[in-house]
Design an enzyme around this catalytic site. Structure first.
Site, PDB file in Angstrom:
ATOM      1  CE1 TYR A  50     -18.597  12.113 -13.097  1.00  0.00           C
ATOM      2  CE2 TYR A  50     -20.731  11.366 -13.325  1.00  0.00           C
ATOM      3  CZ  TYR A  50     -19.802  12.339 -12.938  1.00  0.00           C
ATOM      4  OH  TYR A  50     -20.195  13.365 -12.276  1.00  0.00           O
ATOM      5  CG  ASP A 196      -1.877  31.960 -15.833  1.00  0.00           C
ATOM      6  OD1 ASP A 196      -2.390  31.820 -16.949  1.00  0.00           O
ATOM      7  OD2 ASP A 196      -2.902  32.287 -14.926  1.00  0.00           O
ATOM      8  CB  THR A 222      -7.420  29.301 -20.484  1.00  0.00           C
ATOM      9  OG1 THR A 222      -6.805  30.329 -21.232  1.00  0.00           O
ATOM     10  CG2 THR A 222      -7.628  29.645 -19.056  1.00  0.00           C
ATOM     11  CE  LYS A 225      -8.241  34.005 -21.033  1.00  0.00           C
ATOM     12  NZ  LYS A 225      -8.131  33.017 -19.993  1.00  0.00           N
ATOM     13  NE  ARG A 231     -15.781  29.978 -22.754  1.00  0.00           N
ATOM     14  CZ  ARG A 231     -15.023  31.118 -22.531  1.00  0.00           C
ATOM     15  NH1 ARG A 231     -14.484  31.317 -21.273  1.00  0.00           N
ATOM     16  NH2 ARG A 231     -15.032  32.020 -23.327  1.00  0.00           N
TER      17      ARG A 231
HETATM   18  N1  DSN Z   1     -11.128  36.502 -18.083  1.00  0.00           N
HETATM   19  C1  DSN Z   1      -9.675  36.423 -18.453  1.00  0.00           C
HETATM   20  C2  DSN Z   1      -9.631  37.618 -19.457  1.00  0.00           C
HETATM   21  O1  DSN Z   1     -10.447  38.113 -19.840  1.00  0.00           O
HETATM   22  O2  DSN Z   1      -8.577  37.951 -19.650  1.00  0.00           O
HETATM   23  C3  DSN Z   1      -8.809  35.876 -17.538  1.00  0.00           C
HETATM   24  O3  DSN Z   1      -9.311  34.993 -17.041  1.00  0.00           O
END
Ligand code: DSN
Length: 414
Positions: A50, A196, A222, A225, A231
């Site tokens: 934590y 974003d 994020t 990707k 994640r």
């Molecule tokens: N779920 C994501 C995507 O597939 O583009 C966006 O948050």
């Protein structure tokens, strides 16, 4: 090994999913294969700790090493993206975006973002998301003819509605984004501009997409990707952001904790640090370059088979196809492609007359297959298979055989 002994049911499902990923092509644009190094950090003992608060200011003892991990992650992100302040604690993209609202807006304020059916994101003001429920969300869209962001419309709407905050970025937009123009529009109405870059973070880091940093106040992303990490999410404050509001870093940090989240996932943060190190290598620049080359090769080949590519092409890692001339829905195409081991997702197209669950399009991306080492030649092969199976659904066996062979030749990364 331990898992197999303790919980054979879950162990078996993980084994099956591993096998699925190995033997099929992951072509959902928001997915990727992270390295074993990233996964090792993610699965480490750091998950047990934590650490509410921030490095040096925790509400729990025992954070000597955790503080170092989080500081390294922050410094790597600052350097890679050229920003002034980074919060690496958001559990993912939506909490990152929610924290930005909490830091900059009050419930009921007017915000603007690209409409979800035009390629925007849920958190940019979609009516069923908290962002559309708690804020007065105004949506901008694409030009019906060019299928590109209509900057004149954005400007007109901004002048008319005076938003507190404007989002730029999306989940299904395949062309370069003019962050400079968006910056001018936001400045003209005194709005916060937030980029974003969840989808294109790896392309920005690799230098193949214009960075929004000089033109926006805040950047969210994020990490799983194109950036190819675990994640997670990050919020960055730019120099321009500091010039607009010196307290922005403090406001963002307070919004993430204690505003929205409790304990950060330090195992994820350690894995993000690893991915940021990987993304600062020359090899990553080559990877990012190849992602785009592959997407372009896929587009060119699919066009030869008379596939209708939204906006006529791509500048990034994804392409959107309007399937109406092929007499098949996006959902049917998704299922058909899945049956041959090509995983993509159904997607609405701009001005789609069909409902979102049975949209007219599909979205395809190249980040994961590029991670496996595939290049233009393999993209042409994949385009051929996409065409074959859509033309002749009876060709499942032969196409599946080809996909399997290709997957064996290009194993998942180590
Ligand atoms: N779920 C994501 C995507 O597939 O583009 C966006 O948050």
């Amino acid at each position: 090994m331990k898992l197999k002994q303790k919980d054979s049911q879950i162990a078996k499902l993980i084994e099956l999913e591993t096998n699925r990923q190995k033997t099929t092509l992951q072509m959902i644009p928001s997915e990727n294969h992270c390295s074993l190094a990233v996964r090792e950090a993610l699965g480490s003992i750091l998950t047990d700790k934590y650490a509410e608060g921030y490095p040096g200011k925790r509400y729990y003892g025992g954070n000597e090493f955790i503080d170092k991990v989080e500081n390294i992650c922050i410094e790597r992100a600052k350097k890679l993206f050229g920003v002034e302040h980074v919060n690496v604690q958001p559990h993912s993209g939506s909490p990152a975006n929610a924290s930005v609202y909490l830091a900059t807006c009050q419930a009921g304020d007017t915000i603007m973002g690209m409409a979800l059916p035009m390629g925007g994101h849920l958190t940019h003001g979609f009516k069923l998301s908290f962002s559309g429920i708690f804020f007065n969300a105004i949506s901008y869209g694409l030009d019906e003819k060019t299928q590109l962001i209509n900057y004149d419309e954005v400007e007109k709407l901004a002048k008319e509605h005076n938003p507190k905050l404007i989002w730029v970025g999306g989940s299904a937009y395949s062309r370069f984004i003019d962050f400079k123009k968006m910056g001018e529009i936001a400045d003209s109405v005194g709005a916060y501009l937030v980029a974003d870059i969840a989808h294109i973070a790896g392309l920005v880091a690799g230098g193949v997409h214009l960075s929004p940093v000089p033109f926006v106040h805040i950047v969210t992303t994020t990490t799983h990707k194109t950036l190819r990490g675990p994640r997670g999410g990050m919020i960055m404050v730019t120099k321009k952001g500091l010039e607009k509001d010196m307290d922005l870093p403090k406001k963002i940090d307070r919004a993430v904790f204690p505003g929205l989240q409790g304990g950060p996932h330090e195992n994820s943060i350690s894995a993000i640090a690893v991915c940021l190190k990987e993304a600062s290598n020359l090899a990553f620049k080559k990877y990012a370059t190849q992602i785009v080359k592959n997407a372009k090769a896929l587009v060119e080949e699919l066009k030869k088979y008379d596939f209708n590519i939204i906006s006529g092409g791509t500048d990034n890692h994804l392409l959107l196809i309007d399937l109406r001339n092929k007499n098949i829905t996006g959902a049917e195409a998704q299922n058909l492609l899945e049956s041959v081991g090509i995983t993509i997702n159904k997607n609405s197209i701009p001005y789609d007359p069909a409902p979102p669950f049975k949209p007219s399009g599909i979205r395809i991306g190249t980040p994961a297959v590029t991670t496996r080492g595939m290049k233009e030649k393999q993209m042409r092969q994949i385009a051929g298979w996409i065409n074959e199976i859509i033309l002749n659904p009876k060709s499942v066996k032969s196409v599946r055989f080809g996909v399997n062979k290709l997957c064996k030749k290009f194993p998942l990364p180590k």
